[in-house]
Design an enzyme around this catalytic site. Structure first.
Site, mmCIF file in Angstrom:
data_model
loop_
_atom_site.group_PDB
_atom_site.id
_atom_site.type_symbol
_atom_site.label_atom_id
_atom_site.label_comp_id
_atom_site.label_asym_id
_atom_site.label_seq_id
_atom_site.Cartn_x
_atom_site.Cartn_y
_atom_site.Cartn_z
ATOM 1 C CG ASP A 59 -0.271 14.419 0.770
ATOM 2 O OD1 ASP A 59 0.512 13.506 0.430
ATOM 3 O OD2 ASP A 59 -1.498 14.236 0.863
ATOM 4 C CD GLN B 194 0.569 -8.881 -2.461
ATOM 5 O OE1 GLN B 194 1.279 -9.545 -3.189
ATOM 6 N NE2 GLN B 194 -0.698 -8.673 -2.742
ATOM 7 N N GLY C 39 -4.645 -4.306 -3.812
ATOM 8 C CA GLY C 39 -5.629 -3.255 -4.067
ATOM 9 C C GLY C 39 -4.846 -2.026 -4.460
ATOM 10 C CG HIS C 40 -2.132 -2.121 -6.988
ATOM 11 N ND1 HIS C 40 -1.241 -2.713 -7.842
ATOM 12 C CD2 HIS C 40 -1.857 -2.647 -5.765
ATOM 13 C CE1 HIS C 40 -0.482 -3.562 -7.162
ATOM 14 N NE2 HIS C 40 -0.843 -3.546 -5.904
ATOM 15 N N GLY D 117 -10.820 -3.008 3.446
ATOM 16 C CA GLY D 117 -11.383 -1.887 4.207
ATOM 17 C C GLY D 117 -10.871 -1.806 5.642
ATOM 18 C CE LYS E 110 2.232 -2.550 -4.331
ATOM 19 N NZ LYS E 110 2.007 -2.166 -2.919
ATOM 20 N NE ARG F 263 -3.861 0.582 3.448
ATOM 21 C CZ ARG F 263 -4.035 1.322 2.362
ATOM 22 N NH1 ARG F 263 -3.750 2.612 2.374
ATOM 23 N NH2 ARG F 263 -4.494 0.779 1.258
ATOM 24 C CG ASP G 252 -1.861 -1.198 1.227
ATOM 25 O OD1 ASP G 252 -2.231 -1.664 0.136
ATOM 26 O OD2 ASP G 252 -2.176 -1.682 2.325
HETATM 27 P P1 GDP Z 1 -0.813 0.304 -3.538
HETATM 28 O O1 GDP Z 1 -1.415 -0.969 -3.041
HETATM 29 O O2 GDP Z 1 0.660 0.354 -3.291
HETATM 30 O O3 GDP Z 1 -1.170 0.611 -4.964
HETATM 31 O O4 GDP Z 1 -1.449 1.469 -2.651
HETATM 32 P P2 GDP Z 1 -2.995 1.638 -2.261
HETATM 33 O O5 GDP Z 1 -3.743 2.092 -3.446
HETATM 34 O O6 GDP Z 1 -3.483 0.417 -1.560
HETATM 35 O O7 GDP Z 1 -2.891 2.746 -1.139
HETATM 36 C C1 GDP Z 1 -2.316 3.988 -1.389
HETATM 37 C C2 GDP Z 1 -3.385 5.058 -1.115
HETATM 38 O O8 GDP Z 1 -2.764 6.314 -1.049
HETATM 39 C C3 GDP Z 1 -4.411 5.174 -2.225
HETATM 40 O O9 GDP Z 1 -5.639 5.542 -1.666
HETATM 41 C C4 GDP Z 1 -3.858 6.291 -3.112
HETATM 42 O O10 GDP Z 1 -4.885 6.991 -3.800
HETATM 43 C C5 GDP Z 1 -3.236 7.180 -2.078
HETATM 44 N N1 GDP Z 1 -2.047 7.928 -2.499
HETATM 45 C C6 GDP Z 1 -1.035 7.574 -3.351
HETATM 46 N N2 GDP Z 1 -0.062 8.502 -3.349
HETATM 47 C C7 GDP Z 1 -0.478 9.471 -2.473
HETATM 48 C C8 GDP Z 1 0.111 10.682 -2.013
HETATM 49 O O11 GDP Z 1 1.216 11.073 -2.387
HETATM 50 N N3 GDP Z 1 -0.604 11.400 -1.094
HETATM 51 C C9 GDP Z 1 -1.833 11.008 -0.629
HETATM 52 N N4 GDP Z 1 -2.451 11.747 0.256
HETATM 53 N N5 GDP Z 1 -2.403 9.864 -1.055
HETATM 54 C C10 GDP Z 1 -1.724 9.113 -1.949
HETATM 55 P P1 IMO Z 2 -1.030 -4.224 -2.210
HETATM 56 O O1 IMO Z 2 -0.592 -4.793 -3.539
HETATM 57 C C1 IMO Z 2 -1.026 -4.637 2.119
HETATM 58 C C2 IMO Z 2 -1.211 -8.721 3.716
HETATM 59 C C3 IMO Z 2 -2.463 -9.120 4.490
HETATM 60 C C4 IMO Z 2 -1.864 -10.095 5.484
HETATM 61 C C5 IMO Z 2 -0.782 -10.800 4.660
HETATM 62 C C6 IMO Z 2 -1.230 -12.138 4.078
HETATM 63 O O2 IMO Z 2 -2.307 -3.482 -2.278
HETATM 64 O O3 IMO Z 2 0.083 -3.479 -1.561
HETATM 65 P P2 IMO Z 2 -2.818 -12.801 2.039
HETATM 66 O O4 IMO Z 2 -4.282 -12.550 1.823
HETATM 67 O O5 IMO Z 2 -1.937 -12.249 0.973
HETATM 68 O O6 IMO Z 2 -2.515 -14.233 2.332
HETATM 69 O O7 IMO Z 2 -2.472 -11.998 3.407
HETATM 70 O O8 IMO Z 2 -0.446 -9.922 3.595
HETATM 71 N N1 IMO Z 2 -1.454 -8.195 2.355
HETATM 72 C C7 IMO Z 2 -1.346 -6.908 2.018
HETATM 73 N N2 IMO Z 2 -1.099 -5.819 2.785
HETATM 74 N N3 IMO Z 2 -1.178 -4.508 0.781
HETATM 75 C C8 IMO Z 2 -1.387 -5.591 0.003
HETATM 76 O O9 IMO Z 2 -1.378 -5.529 -1.342
HETATM 77 C C9 IMO Z 2 -1.531 -6.851 0.616
HETATM 78 N N4 IMO Z 2 -1.769 -8.109 0.162
HETATM 79 C C10 IMO Z 2 -1.706 -8.909 1.230
HETATM 80 O O10 IMO Z 2 -3.055 -8.016 5.109
HETATM 81 O O11 IMO Z 2 -1.208 -9.382 6.501
HETATM 82 MG MG MG Z 3 -2.946 -1.597 -1.788
#
Ligand code: GDP
Ligand code: IMO
Ligand code: MG
Length: 424
Positions: A333, A224, A40-41, A302, A16, A305, A13
């Protein structure tokens, strides 16, 4: 030809999705190589939010081909749901634009049931996403997995499901005491979506191989993060795939040596969802504030974190474990709104100060050693201009990790970013 890998450098998270979307504008192919719909991207364009779980985050760029490599564990129902979500968002997803490996492992109902049963019954919960990821990878390694190409042949699928169930039946009936679909029901269930999925299914090894031979620009989108890697991560609190750069070489079909750069996506602080040690975790109102301002809720489940300060010791390890060549520092930010700033630069272990530690060590026995810096309060309104305090924060990170910060992100929207160097 140019190849660039995007790898999460913490516990996932890190942003990416946003960075992949932006860099996709300049590349030809975006490839997922591990994980599944546990990812979840998030991409935000003009206030509209798109969350991708299986489809690569280059999909919003019409010229980009998306590839789901054989290292991905693939839930066909999650894919069909994502197709629908894309249609609602008016994003064209066609077999010309999205290609899925015919040897992807299929996540079955049995895998999801096992994931839920284990998490429900154990005192040592991992806090999985409940998507059946671990059990699907177990089947793959155990050489009994259903592969996507098996959905083309009902008799073969029936036979393989039967084999697949031989041991699981004992677990369902005698250990967990839960009901499960019959082989026939599961076969019908999988075949009910086969017609929607199979048009996308192909030999992606050759698609990628041809693209590389034709000098195309390829982006590998990790899911991840390094600290969740099955081998390099904080085992057993990890996911079940190779989330580090090494996963690319086994998960989609490029031989070693063809990777030009690895961009480590790094949050300006640290978050973690699920269980497991988190030395810099903030269990106070500062952590709550970061969680709130950063809107830190899992994009897949949901869940809230957990939040903490940036950990340069583990980041240094991630840089080495994934051969990361530069960083994208995101969510600056959020820290701008926090009136304290700390970085973990070492750990106290048995009274000794150490600067190198890896998650193979029991991190819960290490006490983080912080340095404190003057907080920055940038509003990022003036293009390319950052305060002295933020410059110092970035210098600290670069100094410890010995690689440059090539990207700074300061908001979820596409425009909220500064490139300090070119990637494609
Ligand atoms: P990923 O799994 O690595 O793709 O990241 P996620 O999408 O799960 O979580 C990143 C969250 O931060 C998302 O809701 C993005 O929209 C948000 N996000 C990404 N870059 C920034 C940033 O620079 N500032 C803020 N405030 N939000 C960001
Ligand atoms: P993105 O790509 C954050 C975590 C789960 C749990 C562990 C094992 O959005 O960064 P699983 O269901 O994979 O067997 O769960 O890994 N986990 C993540 N945490 N971002 C993710 O993906 C994750 N995918 C799995 O919360 O701790
Ligand atoms: Mg994510």
């Amino acid at each position: 030809m140019k190849t660039l890998a995007i790898v999460g450098s913490q516990w996932g998270d890190e942003g990416k999705g946003k960075i992949t979307d932006l860099l996709s504008a300049k590349c030809d192919l975006v490839v997922r190589y591990q994980g599944g719909n546990n990812a979840g991207h998030t991409i935000i364009v003009d206030n509209k939010k798109i969350v991708l779980h299986l489809i690569p985050s280059g999909i919003l760029h019409k010229h980009c081909t998306s590839i789901i490599g054989h290292g991905v564990v693939f839930d066909p129902f999650a894919f069909v749901e994502e197709l629908l979500a894309m249609k609602m968002a008016q994003v064209a997803v066609t077999p010309e634009r999205v290609k899925i490996s015919d040897t992807c492992t299929v996540i079955t109902s049995y895998n999801r049931l096992l994931d839920a049963a284990r998490e429900g019954s154990s005192d040592n919960k991992i806090g999985t996403t409940g998507k059946g990821i671990g059990p699907a990878y177990e089947d793959k390694i155990g050489r009994r997995a259903i592969k996507l190409k098996d959905l083309r042949d009902r008799n073969l699928l029936m036979r393989k499901l039967e084999e697949n169930l031989i041991e699981k039946r004992v677990l369902f009936e005698q250990l967990y005491k839960i009901s499960y679909p019959t082989v026939e029901e599961e076969c019908d269930r999988l075949l009910s979506v086969a017609g929607q999925v199979l048009p996308y299914v192909t030999d992606t090894f050759n698609v990628l191989d041809r693209a590389m031979a034709n000098n195309k620009k390829v982006l590998f989108e990790g899911a991840q993060g390094v600290l969740l890697d099955i081998d390099y991560g904080s085992y057993p609190y990890v996911t079940s795939s190779s989330t580090s750069m090494g996963g690319i070489f086994t998960g989609c079909g490029i031989p070693g040596g063809k990777l030009d750069e690895v961009l480590g996506i790094t949050k300006a602080y640290t978050t973690r969802v699920g269980m497991g040690p988190f030395p810099t975790e903030l269990l106070d109102e500062v952590g709550e504030k970061i969680q709130k301002i950063g809107n830190e809720f899992g994009a897949t489940t949901g869940r809230k974190r957990r939040c903490g300060w940036i950990d340069l010791v583990l980041l240094k390890y991630a840089v080495k474990a994934s051969n990361i060549t530069s960083l994208a520092l995101t969510k600056l930010d959020v820290l701008s709104n926090i009136d304290q700033l700390k970085l973990c630069t070492g750990y106290r272990v048995n009274g000794q100060l150490v600067h190198d530690l890896y998650p193979g060590f029991d991190l819960s026995a290490a006490t983080p050693n912080f340095i404190e810096m003057d907080p920055f309060t940038d509003d990022f309104q003036e293009e390319g201009k950052i305060s002295k305090n933020l410059e110092l924060y970035i210098s600290q990170i670069e100094g410890h990790l010995k690689i440059p910060v090539g990207i700074m992100a300061f908001g979820p929207e596409r425009r909220e970013i500064v490139f300090r160097r070119d990637y494609f």
